[in-house]
Design a protein around this motif. Structure first.
Motif, PDB file in Angstrom:
ATOM      1  N   PHE A 141      47.508  47.635 -45.057  1.00  0.00           N
ATOM      2  CA  PHE A 141      47.723  46.039 -45.076  1.00  0.00           C
ATOM      3  C   PHE A 141      49.127  45.869 -44.254  1.00  0.00           C
ATOM      4  N   VAL A 142      49.633  46.740 -43.548  1.00  0.00           N
ATOM      5  CA  VAL A 142      50.823  46.398 -43.071  1.00  0.00           C
ATOM      6  C   VAL A 142      50.936  44.882 -42.059  1.00  0.00           C
ATOM      7  N   GLU A 143      51.846  44.241 -42.425  1.00  0.00           N
ATOM      8  CA  GLU A 143      51.972  42.923 -41.872  1.00  0.00           C
ATOM      9  C   GLU A 143      53.077  42.794 -40.824  1.00  0.00           C
ATOM     10  N   LEU A 144      52.722  42.501 -39.548  1.00  0.00           N
ATOM     11  CA  LEU A 144      53.696  42.116 -38.517  1.00  0.00           C
ATOM     12  C   LEU A 144      53.643  40.753 -38.029  1.00  0.00           C
ATOM     13  N   PRO A 145      54.684  40.148 -37.841  1.00  0.00           N
ATOM     14  CA  PRO A 145      54.705  38.627 -37.248  1.00  0.00           C
ATOM     15  C   PRO A 145      53.956  38.793 -36.073  1.00  0.00           C
ATOM     16  N   SER A 146      53.473  37.901 -35.829  1.00  0.00           N
ATOM     17  CA  SER A 146      52.523  37.583 -34.547  1.00  0.00           C
ATOM     18  C   SER A 146      53.384  37.459 -33.336  1.00  0.00           C
ATOM     19  N   ALA A 147      54.712  37.027 -33.354  1.00  0.00           N
ATOM     20  CA  ALA A 147      55.398  37.036 -32.234  1.00  0.00           C
ATOM     21  C   ALA A 147      55.877  38.380 -31.586  1.00  0.00           C
ATOM     22  N   LEU A 148      55.601  39.454 -32.510  1.00  0.00           N
ATOM     23  CA  LEU A 148      56.034  41.073 -32.283  1.00  0.00           C
ATOM     24  C   LEU A 148      54.871  41.479 -31.835  1.00  0.00           C
ATOM     25  N   SER A 149      53.695  41.106 -31.953  1.00  0.00           N
ATOM     26  CA  SER A 149      52.576  41.703 -31.777  1.00  0.00           C
ATOM     27  C   SER A 149      52.354  42.657 -30.275  1.00  0.00           C
ATOM     28  N   GLY A 150      52.906  42.037 -29.310  1.00  0.00           N
ATOM     29  CA  GLY A 150      52.675  42.417 -27.971  1.00  0.00           C
ATOM     30  C   GLY A 150      53.511  43.568 -27.601  1.00  0.00           C
ATOM     31  N   LEU A 151      54.521  44.107 -28.392  1.00  0.00           N
ATOM     32  CA  LEU A 151      55.352  45.057 -28.154  1.00  0.00           C
ATOM     33  C   LEU A 151      54.777  46.634 -28.850  1.00  0.00           C
ATOM     34  N   GLY A 152      55.023  47.466 -28.071  1.00  0.00           N
ATOM     35  CA  GLY A 152      54.679  48.791 -28.643  1.00  0.00           C
ATOM     36  C   GLY A 152      55.466  49.496 -29.549  1.00  0.00           C
ATOM     37  N   PRO A 153      55.241  50.470 -30.195  1.00  0.00           N
ATOM     38  CA  PRO A 153      56.101  51.327 -31.519  1.00  0.00           C
ATOM     39  C   PRO A 153      57.470  51.672 -30.812  1.00  0.00           C
ATOM     40  N   GLU A 154      57.458  51.729 -29.547  1.00  0.00           N
ATOM     41  CA  GLU A 154      58.848  52.303 -29.145  1.00  0.00           C
ATOM     42  C   GLU A 154      59.911  51.141 -29.433  1.00  0.00           C
ATOM     43  N   LEU A 155      59.556  49.925 -29.468  1.00  0.00           N
ATOM     44  CA  LEU A 155      60.464  48.788 -29.555  1.00  0.00           C
ATOM     45  C   LEU A 155      60.306  48.087 -30.801  1.00  0.00           C
ATOM     46  N   VAL A 156      59.006  48.229 -31.619  1.00  0.00           N
ATOM     47  CA  VAL A 156      59.032  47.435 -32.636  1.00  0.00           C
ATOM     48  C   VAL A 156      58.207  48.268 -33.716  1.00  0.00           C
ATOM     49  N   SER A 157      58.595  48.197 -34.994  1.00  0.00           N
ATOM     50  CA  SER A 157      57.908  49.033 -36.018  1.00  0.00           C
ATOM     51  C   SER A 157      57.919  48.487 -37.382  1.00  0.00           C
ATOM     52  N   HIS A 158      57.331  48.924 -38.344  1.00  0.00           N
ATOM     53  CA  HIS A 158      57.214  48.290 -39.567  1.00  0.00           C
ATOM     54  C   HIS A 158      57.977  49.237 -40.476  1.00  0.00           C
ATOM     55  N   SER A 159      58.747  48.619 -41.457  1.00  0.00           N
ATOM     56  CA  SER A 159      59.643  49.523 -42.263  1.00  0.00           C
ATOM     57  C   SER A 159      58.883  50.638 -43.180  1.00  0.00           C
ATOM     58  N   SER A 160      57.645  50.373 -43.407  1.00  0.00           N
ATOM     59  CA  SER A 160      56.977  51.459 -43.921  1.00  0.00           C
ATOM     60  C   SER A 160      56.587  52.480 -43.071  1.00  0.00           C
ATOM     61  N   HIS A 161      56.839  52.535 -41.509  1.00  0.00           N
ATOM     62  CA  HIS A 161      56.702  53.362 -40.787  1.00  0.00           C
ATOM     63  C   HIS A 161      57.698  54.724 -40.435  1.00  0.00           C
ATOM     64  N   HIS A 162      58.465  54.714 -41.277  1.00  0.00           N
ATOM     65  CA  HIS A 162      59.812  55.307 -41.122  1.00  0.00           C
ATOM     66  C   HIS A 162      60.143  56.156 -42.371  1.00  0.00           C
ATOM     67  N   GLY A 163      59.981  57.395 -42.282  1.00  0.00           N
ATOM     68  CA  GLY A 163      60.278  58.441 -43.395  1.00  0.00           C
ATOM     69  C   GLY A 163      61.848  59.031 -42.991  1.00  0.00           C
ATOM     70  N   ASP A 164      62.230  58.679 -41.652  1.00  0.00           N
ATOM     71  CA  ASP A 164      63.492  59.375 -41.285  1.00  0.00           C
ATOM     72  C   ASP A 164      64.394  58.216 -40.244  1.00  0.00           C
TER      73      ASP A 164
END
Length: 423
Positions: A141-164
């Motif tokens: 159920f990860v929620e990302l702002p629509s303004a960021l939706s066009g960028l890939g994971p190398e530029l934008v990520s969700h806080s829950s995607h980081h264990g390190d």
């Protein structure tokens, strides 16, 4: 065919499995135990909830967090946050003692079949069960702002995607959000040498107060009782009476779930943010695009003024939204058959059973019915007890009927079910 298949092995899934095993149900639990806590939270984070409100649930109440900590000489005192890695280890200990062997494979598809459900694991095995409990946590159920939706994971990520977070050492990172996840992530980034800023829509950050002492004069306790969601009668109601919360009018429930316990940082992270972290408050991202520096963000302030900033990476700590269509492991027909509330979350009844008979829900996805407690470990006990009662009723045991016979294998602690033939 199993009586119950539990999909997910976080605090809710393990608690449900513990109660189901004690009730004599023939069950199977699938999922990596405590995966969100082990894989999606950086080392150095702490539980925001009090230790006494962070226990998984077994029927006898013997496997509480404070019991685990006491046996290892780890403090678990009121007003002192517990490290996330300690909590994750506690969950694994709970699983070993309270849950029949957990099958760590992932379920990739659930579909309805005559007499129950059919599930498909990632390696292609088919399992059948008369009932299914979805305890999939928050990751779908990860929620990302629509303004960021066009960028890939190398530029934008969700806080829950980081264990390190170490890969951001020495870089420039913008964290979007004003809640605990945003603020603690920002603190950890700054402490490792990352140039860090927090960008939030709110004009100022909200901070939770230091909790009052556990032992207080009776009149102070009467005015603002402790609860697993904080002090005060309103929080006590959310924490201790989710069954009554469900009886509130639907629009009221949905509104409270959206607004209650809004974004705020824990008192113990405040000094780690104010000063070390650049704060850009009262701003909202309107657009984002790749740039030479990484990401170019255009923002608008509350007064209508616009601004632009360059950053190397954006971490969106923008929460989760439990919508029916995000339950991607359900096949299209099953998902379409789920009744939904106005906020898009699945509707569930008094026993956490969805509109599809035999399909039960647990955790965040039920918050709009049972209240804010379902967003926290606090809600696992009520959920496990109530949901298993509903499963027994669905299987025909009745609300207070006798135990359902189950093979001895299902109740042997620490024994893993065989992983071969289709069942």
């Amino acid at each position: 065919m199993y009586d119950l298949l539990v999909v997910g092995a976080g605090p809710y899934g393990l608690s449900i499995a513990s109660h189901a095993a004690a009730a004599g149900l023939d069950l199977r639990v699938l999922g990596r135990p405590m995966a969100s806590w082990r894989d999606h939270m950086p080392r150095g984070m702490f539980l925001k909830s009090e230790p006494w409100a962070s226990s998984l649930s077994d029927p006898e109440g013997r496997r509480r967090l404070e019991t685990y900590c006491a046996g290892r000489g780890v403090p678990a005192r009121h007003g002192e946050p517990v490290p996330v890695e300690v909590f994750a280890s506690y969950g694994l200990w709970f699983a070993r003692h309270c849950v029949p062997g957990v099958d760590e494979r992932m379920v990739v598809r659930v579909r309805a079949r005559p007499g129950g459900f059919e599930t498909l694991t990632g390696d292609g095995e088919v399992l059948r069960a008369r009932t299914v409990a979805l305890a999939v946590g928050v990751m779908p159920f990860v929620e990302l702002p629509s303004a960021l939706s066009g960028l890939g994971p190398e530029l934008v990520s969700h806080s829950s995607h980081h264990g390190d977070l170490s890969r951001f050492r020495g870089r420039d990172v913008t964290v979007i959000g004003g809640g605990q996840a945003a603020l603690e992530t920002a603190a950890l980034l700054a402490e490792q040498g990352t140039r860090t800023r927090v960008l939030a829509r709110a004009p100022e950050l909200a901070w939770n107060d230091v909790p009052p002492a556990w032992e207080r004069p009776w009149w102070r306790s009467a005015r603002a009782p402790h609860s697993g969601l904080g002090c005060g009668w309103r929080n006590w109601f959310y924490a201790e009476r989710p069954g009554l919360f469900r009886r509130l009018p639907e629009p009221t429930r949905v509104r409270i779930t959206a607004d209650a316990l809004g974004p705020a940082g824990a008192w113990w992270v405040r000094d780690r943010v104010e000063g070390p972290v650049e704060l850009m408050l009262g701003h909202e991202v309107t657009s984002a695009r790749a740039s030479a520096a990484g990401v170019r963000l255009d923002t608008v302030g509350r007064d209508g003024t616009t601004a632009r900033l360059e950053t190397g990476h954006v971490i969106a700590a923008t929460g989760f939204r439990a919508r029916r269509e995000r339950l991607g492991l359900l096949d299209d027909e099953l998902r379409a058959g789920l009744a939904a509330l106005p906020d898009g979350s699945p509707a569930v009844g008094r026993d956490f059973e969805s509109s599809v008979p035999g399909l039960f829900m647990a955790g965040l996805v039920t918050a709009s019915v049972f209240g804010p407690a379902m967003r926290f470990v606090q809600g696992a006990g009520f959920t496990a007890e109530t949901l298993v009662r509903g499963v027994r009723r669905r299987l025909g045991a009745g609300p207070g009927g006798g135990r359902i016979p189950a093979p001895g294998r299902a109740l042997r602690q620490g024994s893993a079910p065989g992983l071969g033939a289709e069942r």
